[in-house]
Design a protein around this motif. Structure first.
Motif, PDB file in Angstrom:
ATOM      1  N   CYS A 139       0.840  -1.207   0.000  1.00  0.00           N
ATOM      2  CA  CYS A 139       0.000   0.000   0.000  1.00  0.00           C
ATOM      3  C   CYS A 139       0.869   1.249   0.000  1.00  0.00           C
ATOM      4  O   CYS A 139       0.596   2.210  -0.738  1.00  0.00           O
ATOM      5  CB  CYS A 139      -0.921   0.001   1.223  1.00  0.00           C
ATOM      6  N   GLU A 140       1.915   1.226   0.803  1.00  0.00           N
ATOM      7  CA  GLU A 140       2.817   2.378   0.853  1.00  0.00           C
ATOM      8  C   GLU A 140       3.541   2.568  -0.475  1.00  0.00           C
ATOM      9  O   GLU A 140       3.699   3.689  -0.958  1.00  0.00           O
ATOM     10  CB  GLU A 140       3.823   2.203   1.988  1.00  0.00           C
ATOM     11  N   GLU A 157      -4.516   3.650  -0.490  1.00  0.00           N
ATOM     12  CA  GLU A 157      -5.082   3.211   0.779  1.00  0.00           C
ATOM     13  C   GLU A 157      -6.153   2.153   0.518  1.00  0.00           C
ATOM     14  O   GLU A 157      -7.020   2.330  -0.326  1.00  0.00           O
ATOM     15  CB  GLU A 157      -5.684   4.397   1.539  1.00  0.00           C
TER      16      GLU A 157
END
Length: 331
Positions: free
Chosen positions: A261-262, A267
């Motif tokens: 996700c990062e 998100e």
């Protein structure tokens, strides 16, 4: 140029994920490569079809079946080194069709061993998997850890590994076993966990469906794994030696999801998909390598960080995500 420059080299499973990367590395080292790919009615050479024509110009492309001893003998004839990667690897499918895994992974390996034995002066590098350890008795895992088949796939690979040991001891076949921990990178199956996570995120999903989130895995980028293959082929080791490849670090699937996700800047939430959860007693809870043997014997250690490897994988995968269904991409 490398140690295999000018050497006659066969790669079984050359059409697959790791095999196609290995072919590219061998070509870079000026090896004389024969690529053994599974026969299909389309005449496709799998991921090798994506290589530039000038890369493949010097490759002897052969379609065959690792389960057919005659086609294996033809491929092994007149080579110096065999990298044996041909296998069925999809763990979920092994629950549905275990006999197919025995036919391909055990009998197929037997066919390669017999062909190498008859050929004489040939080095065989056999591909194992960290799944052969099952949930370990202790971590980090060394090469001497007991083997435990917790899936039909793992059991078939244990059988193949043990055949290699037997042929080294019984007949002096120059076979070495490479045991990579979880390899990832461009061209990996959409079913594997990293393409599954990235594929869903890149297709716009806000809820990502995965299997069990607690298992921990030692993740090695494919370029590092391929480097291990090449190094092992030229190593001064006794027949029957086993060397594993891993980073010596492990992350849980839940942590991996957060890292992805990062990396994507997206998100999302994660939920458990029961269809992706292994049967009770079959899930391997942790795979964490002790990589010192590879460093001592091969001068090998992982050079790609997980963050950098994921970024490279994402760059390759992003243009190939063609629907909002996770993991669907074009070759």
């Amino acid at each position: 140029m490398g140690a295999l420059a000018g050497r006659r080299v066969l790669v079984t499973g050359a059409d697959g994920f790791i095999g196609s990367h290995l072919v590219e590395r061998l070509l870079d080292q000026a090896a004389r490569v024969t690529a053994f790919c599974v026969y299909n009615s389309n005449g496709s050479y799998g991921w090798l079809d994506q290589l530039a024509p000038d890369q493949l110009a010097g490759v002897d492309l052969q379609l065959g079946d690792i389960r057919d001893p005659r086609s294996v003998r033809r491929a092994v004839h007149d080579v110096d080194v065999v990298f044996h990667l041909a296998a069925l690897v999809a763990i979920p499918y092994s629950y549905q069709a275990p006999e197919s895994f025995v036919d391909t992974n055990v009998t197929g390996t037997l066919n390669v061993l017999e062909a190498v034995r008859d050929a004489g002066d040939v080095r065989l590098v056999h591909t194992s998997t960290s799944e052969v350890y099952g949930t370990p008795e202790s971590v980090p895992i060394t090469e001497s850890h007991p083997l435990c088949g917790q899936s039909p796939y793992a059991a078939s690979k244990i059988g193949a590994d043990q055949l290699c040991q037997a042929y080294a001891r019984s007949f002096g076949v120059d076979v070495l076993t490479l045991r990579p921990f979880n390899t990832y990178g461009p061209r990996q199956s959409a079913r594997a966990v990293i393409p599954t996570i990235l594929g869903q995120l890149l297709s716009g999903a806000t809820t990502v469906r995965l299997g069990s989130l607690s298992p921990r895995r030692d993740l090695t980028y494919v370029a590092d794994t391929v480097d291990g293959f090449v190094r092992l082929a030229g190593a001064d080791l006794e027949p029957g030696a086993v060397v594993q490849l891993g980073t010596g670090q492990a992350v849980s699937i839940r942590q991996l999801f957060a890292i992805c996700c990062e990396a994507t800047g997206i998100e999302a939430t994660v939920v458990t998909d029961k269809e992706r959860v292994r049967p009770a007693g079959s899930e391997v809870q942790v795979l964490l390598s002790e990589p010192s043997r590879a460093k001592d014997l091969l001068g090998w250690q992982a050079s790609w960080t997980l963050v950098d490897g994921l970024a490279e994988t994402m760059r390759w995968l992003a243009p190939r995500v063609v629907t909002e269904r996770a993991g669907w991409y074009q070759r």
